[in-house]
Design a protein around this motif. Structure first.
Motif, PDB file in Angstrom:
ATOM      1  N   GLN A  31       0.827  -1.217   0.000  1.00 27.77           N
ATOM      2  CA  GLN A  31       0.000   0.000   0.000  1.00 27.77           C
ATOM      3  C   GLN A  31       0.860   1.265   0.000  1.00 27.77           C
ATOM      4  O   GLN A  31       0.364   2.362   0.232  1.00 27.77           O
ATOM      5  CB  GLN A  31      -0.907   0.007   1.228  1.00 27.77           C
ATOM      6  N   SER A  32       2.159   1.111  -0.235  1.00 29.65           N
ATOM      7  CA  SER A  32       3.089   2.235  -0.170  1.00 29.65           C
ATOM      8  C   SER A  32       3.754   2.454  -1.518  1.00 29.65           C
ATOM      9  O   SER A  32       3.836   1.542  -2.335  1.00 29.65           O
ATOM     10  CB  SER A  32       4.168   1.954   0.883  1.00 29.65           C
ATOM     11  N   GLU A  33       4.237   3.684  -1.738  1.00 25.24           N
ATOM     12  CA  GLU A  33       4.973   3.955  -2.973  1.00 25.24           C
ATOM     13  C   GLU A  33       5.939   5.117  -2.785  1.00 25.24           C
ATOM     14  O   GLU A  33       5.689   6.030  -1.996  1.00 25.24           O
ATOM     15  CB  GLU A  33       4.031   4.231  -4.144  1.00 25.24           C
ATOM     16  N   ILE A  34       7.053   5.026  -3.496  1.00 28.21           N
ATOM     17  CA  ILE A  34       8.023   6.117  -3.557  1.00 28.21           C
ATOM     18  C   ILE A  34       8.226   6.411  -5.032  1.00 28.21           C
ATOM     19  O   ILE A  34       8.636   5.537  -5.804  1.00 28.21           O
ATOM     20  CB  ILE A  34       9.359   5.739  -2.885  1.00 28.21           C
ATOM     21  N   THR A  35       7.877   7.640  -5.430  1.00 31.41           N
ATOM     22  CA  THR A  35       7.978   8.044  -6.823  1.00 31.41           C
ATOM     23  C   THR A  35       8.829   9.303  -6.922  1.00 31.41           C
ATOM     24  O   THR A  35       9.168   9.917  -5.908  1.00 31.41           O
ATOM     25  CB  THR A  35       6.585   8.307  -7.434  1.00 31.41           C
ATOM     26  N   PHE A  36       9.164   9.671  -8.131  1.00 29.23           N
ATOM     27  CA  PHE A  36       9.896  10.917  -8.351  1.00 29.23           C
ATOM     28  C   PHE A  36       9.510  11.473  -9.707  1.00 29.23           C
ATOM     29  O   PHE A  36       9.079  10.740 -10.598  1.00 29.23           O
ATOM     30  CB  PHE A  36      11.409  10.695  -8.253  1.00 29.23           C
ATOM     31  N   VAL A  37       9.648  12.780  -9.847  1.00 28.42           N
ATOM     32  CA  VAL A  37       9.382  13.443 -11.118  1.00 28.42           C
ATOM     33  C   VAL A  37      10.601  14.286 -11.461  1.00 28.42           C
ATOM     34  O   VAL A  37      11.039  15.107 -10.658  1.00 28.42           O
ATOM     35  CB  VAL A  37       8.119  14.334 -11.050  1.00 28.42           C
ATOM     36  N   SER A  38      11.144  14.046 -12.660  1.00 24.48           N
ATOM     37  CA  SER A  38      12.234  14.877 -13.161  1.00 24.48           C
ATOM     38  C   SER A  38      11.763  15.461 -14.487  1.00 24.48           C
ATOM     39  O   SER A  38      10.816  14.954 -15.093  1.00 24.48           O
ATOM     40  CB  SER A  38      13.513  14.049 -13.343  1.00 24.48           C
ATOM     41  N   LYS A  39      12.424  16.511 -14.902  1.00 26.13           N
ATOM     42  CA  LYS A  39      12.075  17.103 -16.198  1.00 26.13           C
ATOM     43  C   LYS A  39      13.178  16.794 -17.193  1.00 26.13           C
ATOM     44  O   LYS A  39      14.347  17.051 -16.931  1.00 26.13           O
ATOM     45  CB  LYS A  39      11.878  18.606 -16.063  1.00 26.13           C
ATOM     46  N   GLN A  40      12.775  16.212 -18.326  1.00 27.34           N
ATOM     47  CA  GLN A  40      13.710  15.923 -19.403  1.00 27.34           C
ATOM     48  C   GLN A  40      13.312  16.780 -20.591  1.00 27.34           C
ATOM     49  O   GLN A  40      12.203  16.639 -21.108  1.00 27.34           O
ATOM     50  CB  GLN A  40      13.682  14.433 -19.738  1.00 27.34           C
ATOM     51  N   MET A  41      14.200  17.701 -20.960  1.00 24.60           N
ATOM     52  CA  MET A  41      13.930  18.686 -22.009  1.00 24.60           C
ATOM     53  C   MET A  41      12.610  19.410 -21.730  1.00 24.60           C
ATOM     54  O   MET A  41      11.788  19.611 -22.621  1.00 24.60           O
ATOM     55  CB  MET A  41      13.957  18.013 -23.384  1.00 24.60           C
ATOM     56  N   GLY A  42      12.411  19.754 -20.463  1.00 20.85           N
ATOM     57  CA  GLY A  42      11.239  20.526 -20.045  1.00 20.85           C
ATOM     58  C   GLY A  42       9.973  19.715 -19.827  1.00 20.85           C
ATOM     59  O   GLY A  42       8.957  20.255 -19.404  1.00 20.85           O
ATOM     60  N   VAL A  43      10.009  18.424 -20.117  1.00 19.49           N
ATOM     61  CA  VAL A  43       8.818  17.576 -19.990  1.00 19.49           C
ATOM     62  C   VAL A  43       8.917  16.740 -18.711  1.00 19.49           C
ATOM     63  O   VAL A  43       9.903  16.038 -18.498  1.00 19.49           O
ATOM     64  CB  VAL A  43       8.688  16.631 -21.220  1.00 19.49           C
ATOM     65  N   PRO A  44       7.878  16.811 -17.829  1.00 20.95           N
ATOM     66  CA  PRO A  44       7.925  15.999 -16.599  1.00 20.95           C
ATOM     67  C   PRO A  44       7.886  14.497 -16.919  1.00 20.95           C
ATOM     68  O   PRO A  44       7.075  14.058 -17.717  1.00 20.95           O
ATOM     69  CB  PRO A  44       6.661  16.413 -15.837  1.00 20.95           C
ATOM     70  N   VAL A  45       8.791  13.753 -16.286  1.00 18.67           N
ATOM     71  CA  VAL A  45       8.853  12.300 -16.465  1.00 18.67           C
ATOM     72  C   VAL A  45       8.822  11.677 -15.070  1.00 18.67           C
ATOM     73  O   VAL A  45       9.606  12.049 -14.205  1.00 18.67           O
ATOM     74  CB  VAL A  45      10.150  11.892 -17.202  1.00 18.67           C
ATOM     75  N   GLU A  46       7.901  10.733 -14.876  1.00 18.45           N
ATOM     76  CA  GLU A  46       7.757  10.111 -13.556  1.00 18.45           C
ATOM     77  C   GLU A  46       8.388   8.727 -13.535  1.00 18.45           C
ATOM     78  O   GLU A  46       8.361   8.000 -14.518  1.00 18.45           O
ATOM     79  CB  GLU A  46       6.271   9.998 -13.177  1.00 18.45           C
ATOM     80  N   GLY A  47       8.961   8.401 -12.388  1.00 23.06           N
ATOM     81  CA  GLY A  47       9.498   7.067 -12.154  1.00 23.06           C
ATOM     82  C   GLY A  47       9.139   6.626 -10.754  1.00 23.06           C
ATOM     83  O   GLY A  47       8.601   7.405  -9.966  1.00 23.06           O
ATOM     84  N   ARG A  48       9.437   5.372 -10.451  1.00 22.08           N
ATOM     85  CA  ARG A  48       9.150   4.865  -9.104  1.00 22.08           C
ATOM     86  C   ARG A  48      10.197   3.831  -8.719  1.00 22.08           C
ATOM     87  O   ARG A  48      10.890   3.295  -9.572  1.00 22.08           O
ATOM     88  CB  ARG A  48       7.748   4.271  -9.013  1.00 22.08           C
ATOM     89  N   PHE A  49      10.280   3.610  -7.419  1.00 22.84           N
ATOM     90  CA  PHE A  49      11.143   2.547  -6.904  1.00 22.84           C
ATOM     91  C   PHE A  49      10.235   1.444  -6.386  1.00 22.84           C
ATOM     92  O   PHE A  49       9.291   1.709  -5.631  1.00 22.84           O
ATOM     93  CB  PHE A  49      12.056   3.073  -5.792  1.00 22.84           C
ATOM     94  N   ARG A  50      10.527   0.212  -6.812  1.00 22.43           N
ATOM     95  CA  ARG A  50       9.673  -0.919  -6.440  1.00 22.43           C
ATOM     96  C   ARG A  50      10.047  -1.530  -5.097  1.00 22.43           C
ATOM     97  O   ARG A  50       9.221  -2.195  -4.478  1.00 22.43           O
ATOM     98  CB  ARG A  50       9.745  -1.994  -7.527  1.00 22.43           C
TER      99      ARG A  50
END
Length: 188
Positions: A31-50
């Motif tokens: 029920q938990s999550e750790i995510t992050f958002v970075s910008k690549q060439m100005g576009v937000p890109v989301e990732g997560r750690f499993r």
């Protein structure tokens, strides 16, 4: 007889000292999550750690006595095949040498209304930095959910070295977000 009573009293005193002041809470990974958002060439890109783990001893009545420690398995990143192949490499996370990111709390401060501020040390890729993490707690039944977000500067942690240090391609600021489900937290 006196000897047995004395032994019992000493044993009870020792047990009292060894029992922590607050109970250890359990993280519910499903029920938990750790995510992050970075910008690549100005576009937000989301990732997560499993994969991540935490040791939490949080006392809502005495937040200053709380201790929080987290570790994140950096190789468990989920961000698309191309990124997942690149990010473990030495110029990014260098997971062979630095497999985990860690957080260790220092001061925990109640701000009121279920909001807290947790100051501590974040370590990634051999670099340790002070961070302040705002956390909001909410309870539903026996589950307490901790949510929050905080920014980090990837270059401070040597994430994306050499040609990747150019922030026009990948922005320096990365927003880290989390939702952590916990059991065993006292009533807020």
């Amino acid at each position: 007889m006196k000897h047995h009573i004395l032994s019992a009293v000493i044993g009870l005193a020792a047990a009292t000292v060894l029992v922590p002041a607050q109970a250890q809470q359990k993280l519910v990974p499903a029920q938990s999550e750790i995510t992050f958002v970075s910008k690549q060439m100005g576009v937000p890109v989301e990732g997560r750690f499993r994969q991540f783990d935490g040791q939490i001893a949080f006392d809502p009545a005495k937040p200053a006595t709380s201790k929080i420690a987290f570790s994140v398995d950096l190789a468990s990143i989920s961000m698309g095949k191309e990124a997942e192949a690149e990010l473990p490499k030495p110029v990014w996370f260098n997971t062979a040498k630095f497999p985990k990111a860690t957080f260790q709390s220092g001061a925990v401060k109640a701000l009121g209304g279920g909001k807290y501020e947790i100051a501590g040390k974040l370590a990634i890729k051999g670099v340790s930095s002070d961070v302040v993490v705002p956390v909001t707690l909410a309870q539903s039944g026996t589950t307490t959910t901790a949510t929050g977000a905080f920014p980090i500067k990837r270059l401070s942690f040597k994430i994306g070295e050499n040609e990747w240090a150019d922030t026009s391609m990948v922005a320096d600021e990365v927003q880290v977000r989390f939702k952590l489900a916990l059991t065993g937290v006292g009533k807020l």
